[in-house]
Design a protein around this motif. Structure first.
Motif, PDB file in Angstrom:
ATOM      1  N   LEU A  39     -20.272   7.475  38.718  1.00 41.32           N
ATOM      2  CA  LEU A  39     -19.830   6.126  39.091  1.00 41.32           C
ATOM      3  C   LEU A  39     -19.649   5.252  37.859  1.00 41.32           C
ATOM      4  O   LEU A  39     -18.793   4.376  37.830  1.00 41.32           O
ATOM      5  CB  LEU A  39     -20.847   5.484  40.044  1.00 41.32           C
ATOM      6  N   VAL A  40     -20.466   5.472  36.828  1.00 40.05           N
ATOM      7  CA  VAL A  40     -20.361   4.736  35.577  1.00 40.05           C
ATOM      8  C   VAL A  40     -20.379   5.749  34.445  1.00 40.05           C
ATOM      9  O   VAL A  40     -21.298   6.565  34.354  1.00 40.05           O
ATOM     10  CB  VAL A  40     -21.537   3.737  35.405  1.00 40.05           C
ATOM     11  N   SER A  41     -19.374   5.698  33.589  1.00 37.29           N
ATOM     12  CA  SER A  41     -19.283   6.687  32.517  1.00 37.29           C
ATOM     13  C   SER A  41     -19.789   6.157  31.178  1.00 37.29           C
ATOM     14  O   SER A  41     -20.067   6.931  30.278  1.00 37.29           O
ATOM     15  CB  SER A  41     -17.832   7.156  32.351  1.00 37.29           C
ATOM     16  N   SER A  42     -19.887   4.843  31.032  1.00 36.76           N
ATOM     17  CA  SER A  42     -20.286   4.269  29.747  1.00 36.76           C
ATOM     18  C   SER A  42     -21.777   4.496  29.492  1.00 36.76           C
ATOM     19  O   SER A  42     -22.627   4.056  30.267  1.00 36.76           O
ATOM     20  CB  SER A  42     -19.977   2.765  29.718  1.00 36.76           C
ATOM     21  N   ILE A  43     -22.072   5.160  28.383  1.00 38.15           N
ATOM     22  CA  ILE A  43     -23.464   5.417  28.025  1.00 38.15           C
ATOM     23  C   ILE A  43     -24.171   4.129  27.643  1.00 38.15           C
ATOM     24  O   ILE A  43     -25.395   4.004  27.790  1.00 38.15           O
ATOM     25  CB  ILE A  43     -23.528   6.455  26.879  1.00 38.15           C
ATOM     26  N   HIS A  44     -23.416   3.116  27.185  1.00 37.99           N
ATOM     27  CA  HIS A  44     -24.026   1.843  26.810  1.00 37.99           C
ATOM     28  C   HIS A  44     -24.523   1.096  28.044  1.00 37.99           C
ATOM     29  O   HIS A  44     -25.599   0.498  28.026  1.00 37.99           O
ATOM     30  CB  HIS A  44     -23.015   0.979  26.052  1.00 37.99           C
ATOM     31  N   ILE A  45     -23.731   1.122  29.123  1.00 40.55           N
ATOM     32  CA  ILE A  45     -24.149   0.456  30.362  1.00 40.55           C
ATOM     33  C   ILE A  45     -25.359   1.162  30.961  1.00 40.55           C
ATOM     34  O   ILE A  45     -26.351   0.530  31.334  1.00 40.55           O
ATOM     35  CB  ILE A  45     -22.984   0.429  31.371  1.00 40.55           C
ATOM     36  N   ILE A  46     -25.283   2.494  31.023  1.00 41.48           N
ATOM     37  CA  ILE A  46     -26.393   3.271  31.555  1.00 41.48           C
ATOM     38  C   ILE A  46     -27.652   3.053  30.708  1.00 41.48           C
ATOM     39  O   ILE A  46     -28.744   2.806  31.236  1.00 41.48           O
ATOM     40  CB  ILE A  46     -26.036   4.772  31.574  1.00 41.48           C
ATOM     41  N   GLY A  47     -27.471   3.109  29.384  1.00 41.63           N
ATOM     42  CA  GLY A  47     -28.608   2.918  28.488  1.00 41.63           C
ATOM     43  C   GLY A  47     -29.216   1.541  28.600  1.00 41.63           C
ATOM     44  O   GLY A  47     -30.438   1.380  28.541  1.00 41.63           O
ATOM     45  N   GLY A  48     -28.369   0.522  28.787  1.00 40.47           N
ATOM     46  CA  GLY A  48     -28.864  -0.842  28.934  1.00 40.47           C
ATOM     47  C   GLY A  48     -29.695  -1.019  30.184  1.00 40.47           C
ATOM     48  O   GLY A  48     -30.776  -1.627  30.151  1.00 40.47           O
ATOM     49  N   VAL A  49     -29.211  -0.487  31.309  1.00 41.70           N
ATOM     50  CA  VAL A  49     -29.947  -0.603  32.574  1.00 41.70           C
ATOM     51  C   VAL A  49     -31.268   0.153  32.496  1.00 41.70           C
ATOM     52  O   VAL A  49     -32.318  -0.341  32.933  1.00 41.70           O
ATOM     53  CB  VAL A  49     -29.088  -0.079  33.747  1.00 41.70           C
ATOM     54  N   ILE A  50     -31.235   1.364  31.930  1.00 42.18           N
ATOM     55  CA  ILE A  50     -32.465   2.154  31.795  1.00 42.18           C
ATOM     56  C   ILE A  50     -33.453   1.448  30.865  1.00 42.18           C
ATOM     57  O   ILE A  50     -34.665   1.431  31.130  1.00 42.18           O
ATOM     58  CB  ILE A  50     -32.144   3.569  31.275  1.00 42.18           C
ATOM     59  N   ALA A  51     -32.949   0.838  29.779  1.00 46.03           N
ATOM     60  CA  ALA A  51     -33.825   0.122  28.845  1.00 46.03           C
ATOM     61  C   ALA A  51     -34.529  -1.048  29.533  1.00 46.03           C
ATOM     62  O   ALA A  51     -35.727  -1.272  29.327  1.00 46.03           O
ATOM     63  CB  ALA A  51     -33.018  -0.369  27.645  1.00 46.03           C
ATOM     64  N   VAL A  52     -33.779  -1.787  30.365  1.00 43.00           N
ATOM     65  CA  VAL A  52     -34.390  -2.899  31.112  1.00 43.00           C
ATOM     66  C   VAL A  52     -35.452  -2.370  32.072  1.00 43.00           C
ATOM     67  O   VAL A  52     -36.547  -2.945  32.197  1.00 43.00           O
ATOM     68  CB  VAL A  52     -33.302  -3.685  31.876  1.00 43.00           C
ATOM     69  N   GLY A  53     -35.140  -1.265  32.762  1.00 41.56           N
ATOM     70  CA  GLY A  53     -36.101  -0.678  33.685  1.00 41.56           C
ATOM     71  C   GLY A  53     -37.359  -0.198  32.983  1.00 41.56           C
ATOM     72  O   GLY A  53     -38.481  -0.431  33.465  1.00 41.56           O
ATOM     73  N   VAL A  54     -37.201   0.468  31.826  1.00 40.95           N
ATOM     74  CA  VAL A  54     -38.363   0.959  31.069  1.00 40.95           C
ATOM     75  C   VAL A  54     -39.187  -0.210  30.542  1.00 40.95           C
ATOM     76  O   VAL A  54     -40.433  -0.185  30.595  1.00 40.95           O
ATOM     77  CB  VAL A  54     -37.897   1.865  29.908  1.00 40.95           C
ATOM     78  N   PHE A  55     -38.520  -1.258  30.044  1.00 37.40           N
ATOM     79  CA  PHE A  55     -39.232  -2.432  29.530  1.00 37.40           C
ATOM     80  C   PHE A  55     -40.059  -3.089  30.636  1.00 37.40           C
ATOM     81  O   PHE A  55     -41.240  -3.410  30.436  1.00 37.40           O
ATOM     82  CB  PHE A  55     -38.228  -3.432  28.960  1.00 37.40           C
ATOM     83  N   LEU A  56     -39.448  -3.273  31.814  1.00 36.08           N
ATOM     84  CA  LEU A  56     -40.161  -3.883  32.934  1.00 36.08           C
ATOM     85  C   LEU A  56     -41.324  -3.000  33.374  1.00 36.08           C
ATOM     86  O   LEU A  56     -42.411  -3.494  33.711  1.00 36.08           O
ATOM     87  CB  LEU A  56     -39.191  -4.108  34.102  1.00 36.08           C
ATOM     88  N   LEU A  57     -41.107  -1.685  33.353  1.00 36.80           N
ATOM     89  CA  LEU A  57     -42.160  -0.745  33.740  1.00 36.80           C
ATOM     90  C   LEU A  57     -43.341  -0.818  32.778  1.00 36.80           C
ATOM     91  O   LEU A  57     -44.507  -0.841  33.202  1.00 36.80           O
ATOM     92  CB  LEU A  57     -41.590   0.671  33.774  1.00 36.80           C
ATOM     93  N   LEU A  58     -43.062  -0.879  31.472  1.00 37.34           N
ATOM     94  CA  LEU A  58     -44.134  -0.946  30.475  1.00 37.34           C
ATOM     95  C   LEU A  58     -44.925  -2.248  30.584  1.00 37.34           C
ATOM     96  O   LEU A  58     -46.163  -2.250  30.491  1.00 37.34           O
ATOM     97  CB  LEU A  58     -43.549  -0.804  29.068  1.00 37.34           C
ATOM     98  N   ILE A  59     -44.202  -3.364  30.781  1.00 38.79           N
ATOM     99  CA  ILE A  59     -44.883  -4.657  30.935  1.00 38.79           C
ATOM    100  C   ILE A  59     -45.778  -4.643  32.170  1.00 38.79           C
ATOM    101  O   ILE A  59     -46.912  -5.145  32.152  1.00 38.79           O
ATOM    102  CB  ILE A  59     -43.846  -5.795  31.027  1.00 38.79           C
TER     103      ILE A  59
END
Length: 214
Positions: A39-59
């Motif tokens: 559905l989304v091919s851009s690695i930057h978009i995928i990486g950005g969403v995953i980074a936000v999820g990991v950051f929220l998870l760590l906090i």
């Protein structure tokens, strides 16, 4: 035990951080699902969403451990970081709610300029449109003509295509209101988390040795 007591504050803070953990896992899962199904091919978009999820998870993990063990240092860093996130998210949410059409066009032009060609063509195919915005500005028009030349959308073969910018702007105002509203809601849960952390951090554990506080 009244709701203002130590146990109630601890349970409320733990529950809030469990919700943050679930949201973080949901963001990571949705990003992975979108990438897996193409559905989304851009690695930057995928990486950005995953980074936000990991950051929220760590906090959330830091806050949960700090709440369970009544750890003063972890609670301090938790509430400082959460307050910074609140300020950032509150500002972005207010900007989304206050953005007019001209600002939306400028934002779309900036975002379109940094997208990969593969992501652009994916959007053109999915929305059945070509290019972003046809403007009299030389730079924007040159970019539009280049996008139109390589546009793979089906509408290009059958009839005149709408620009992707027109289709996005048609729903942009409503989308920004929803985004701003959801962002404001979560920003107030974050300030609630900061308040709970400050309150809980300054409370005495009734099971601890009373002489430790003297």
């Amino acid at each position: 035990m009244v709701c203002g007591g130590f146990t109630c504050s601890k349970n409320a803070l733990c529950s809030l951080n469990v919700v943050y953990m679930l949201v973080g896992l949901l963001l990571i899962g949705v990003a992975a699902w979108g990438k897996g199904f193409g559905l989304v091919s851009s690695i930057h978009i995928i990486g950005g969403v995953i980074a936000v999820g990991v950051f929220l998870l760590l906090i959330a993990i830091v806050g949960l451990i700090g709440a369970i063990h009544h750890h003063q240092v972890m609670l301090f860093f938790y509430m400082v970081i959460l307050f910074i996130v609140f300020l950032f998210q509150f500002g972005v949410s207010c900007s989304c709610l206050a953005m007019n059409r001209t600002q939306q066009q400028g934002l779309l032009n900036t975002a379109w300029g940094i997208l990969e060609n593969k992501t652009k063509t994916d959007l053109e195919v999915q929305l059945n449109c070509c290019g972003l915005l046809n403007s009299t500005t030389a730079l924007i028009r040159e970019q539009f003509e280049q996008d139109l030349k390589y546009c793979p959308a089906l509408c290009k073969k059958s009839s005149a295509c709408f620009t992707c910018g027109e289709m996005m702007l048609h729903h942009a105002t409503e989308a920004l209101k929803i985004l701003g509203g959801v962002g404001l809601f979560f920003s107030f849960t974050e300030i609630l988390g900061v308040w709970l952390a400050v309150r809980y951090r300054n409370q005495k554990d009734p099971r601890a040795n009373p002489s430790a506080f003297l």
